[in-house]
Design a protein around this motif. Structure first.
Motif: not given
Length: 390
Positions: A117-126, A146-150
């Motif tokens: 299913k549609n998924t977003t990986l995000q955050g300020d970590g590694k 979607t991979i955002s900011n991490i």
């Protein structure tokens, strides 16, 4: 007797219904961690859901079904199953803080992350994702990741980040993130669509997504086995209307209209605020070189170089020095060879400069604190209106 049997049957049905709605029965959310289903019973603390999971002190690993958010901080999963598998959670968010690592090393079908299913990986970590048997991160058909900011580092035995072949509407979007991907077959591939927002490929040089091959390729069109993507940083310098960024600064020869002789170079060092050129020719209808906002820019000239433009050769909106032991020829068919903005100084030092245009070297009108300094340099300026003025 028959009445007793009927009563017993009804009691059995009622008991089964009671068990079905009983709080003792867990509600599954369609998300698996190391092969174990996330439920309403374990979602608040996933650190003990399966073997191979560790959470560092001060970290956490939990799932909020209302927000559809899997949150992780300081999490390590090393197991023989796929560490994270999104089976039924549409628009799942995986929120990453701190440093985390997912490693799947079981059977041939074990991935690091698998998405139905549609998924977003995000955050300020590694997040480090690895599969020694299959793809690091894999999307099923019609799925968008979607991979955002991490900061994401992913490695797979076959592909780092993978779709199902590229003909099944798989989409990868990378937004303002640092992504390093590796794979023996391809780093990023088997996608129908691949979009970069606020970031760019810096390795391999000239890397791009080939929609006909469904894969990220190098400058020669070969599948890239290693890809690095970083957020775009603009430095305030334009070459032939193209912004100089961290993605292209180390080699500006790829800009349209720019040619560099063998043995030459054209690059920008943001730490030293230095644009270095040797054996460079720029042919453009726009400003050849425009210092928009770098105070104290140095243009270091070696060898013989030429700027040919229908506009201005060098425009300085901030203080700039042109220096070196080389030669620079500027031919501006209209406007000025060099143009100095108000309250800005241009220093020409040591080099040989030949500049021509409507104006050779010009300020705005001579009343805006424009400053020209020529220091130990050989300068020839020509202009149909004037050579050096304003």
């Amino acid at each position: 007797m028959i009445r007793k049997l009927h009563m017993f049957a009804w009691l059995t049905v009622l008991f089964a219904l009671f068990l079905w709605v009983s709080p003792a029965n867990a509600v599954e959310y369609g998300l698996k961690i190391a092969g174990v289903s996330v439920t309403d019973k374990n979602c608040k603390d996933l650190s003990k859901i399966a073997e191979g999971i560790k959470v560092a002190e001060g970290g956490y690993f939990k799932y909020d079904p209302t927000a559809k958010t899997l949150s992780m901080k300081g999490v390590t999963i090393d197991c023989d199953k796929t560490p994270i598998s999104n089976q039924r959670v549409e628009n799942l968010i995986i929120d990453v803080s701190g440093e985390n690592k997912l490693k799947g090393s079981g059977f041939w079908y074990t991935r690091g992350i698998f998405l139905d299913k549609n998924t977003t990986l995000q955050g300020d970590g590694k997040l480090l994702v690895e599969s020694s048997k299959n793809n690091g991160i894999e999307l099923n058909s019609k799925v968008t990741l979607t991979i955002s900011n991490i900061t994401l580092e992913v490695e797979g035995k076959q592909r780092g980040i993978s779709g199902q072949g590229g003909t099944f509407h798989e989409t990868l979007i990378i937004n303002n993130a640092v992504v390093s991907a590796k794979g023996s077959e391809a780093a990023i591939g088997a996608f129908a669509k691949f979009t970069l927002t606020g970031c760019d490929i810096i390795s391999p040089a000239g890397g791009n997504f080939d929609a006909t091959k469904y894969v990220v390729v190098d400058a020669d069109g070969n599948k890239a086995k290693e890809v690095k993507i970083v957020p775009i940083i603009e430095y305030g310098l334009n070459i032939a209307k193209v912004k100089v960024t961290n993605a292209n600064s180390n080699d500006l020869s790829g800009i349209t209209g720019v040619t560099v002789l063998q043995g030459g170079h054209f690059k920008y060092d943001p730490d030293m605020k230095t644009l270095s050129m040797k054996g460079v020719t720029i042919e453009s209808t726009a400003l050849a070189i425009h210092n928009e906002s770098i105070k104290g820019l140095i243009i270091k000239v070696s060898g013989e170089n030429k700027l040919m433009t229908n506009s201005t050769g060098i425009t300085v909106s901030e203080s700039t020095t042109i220096q070196g032991d080389g030669k620079l020829i500027i031919e501006a068919k209209s406007s000025a060879g060099c143009y100095i903005f108000p309250k800005v100084s241009l220093t020409i030092s040591e080099i040989t400069l030949e500049t021509s245009g409507d104006y050779g070297i010009a300020g705005v009108d001579g009343k805006q604190e424009e400053t020209l300094i020529i220091k130990h340099a050989a300068v020839t300026a020509k202009g149909s209106k004037f050579a050096i003025g304003d």
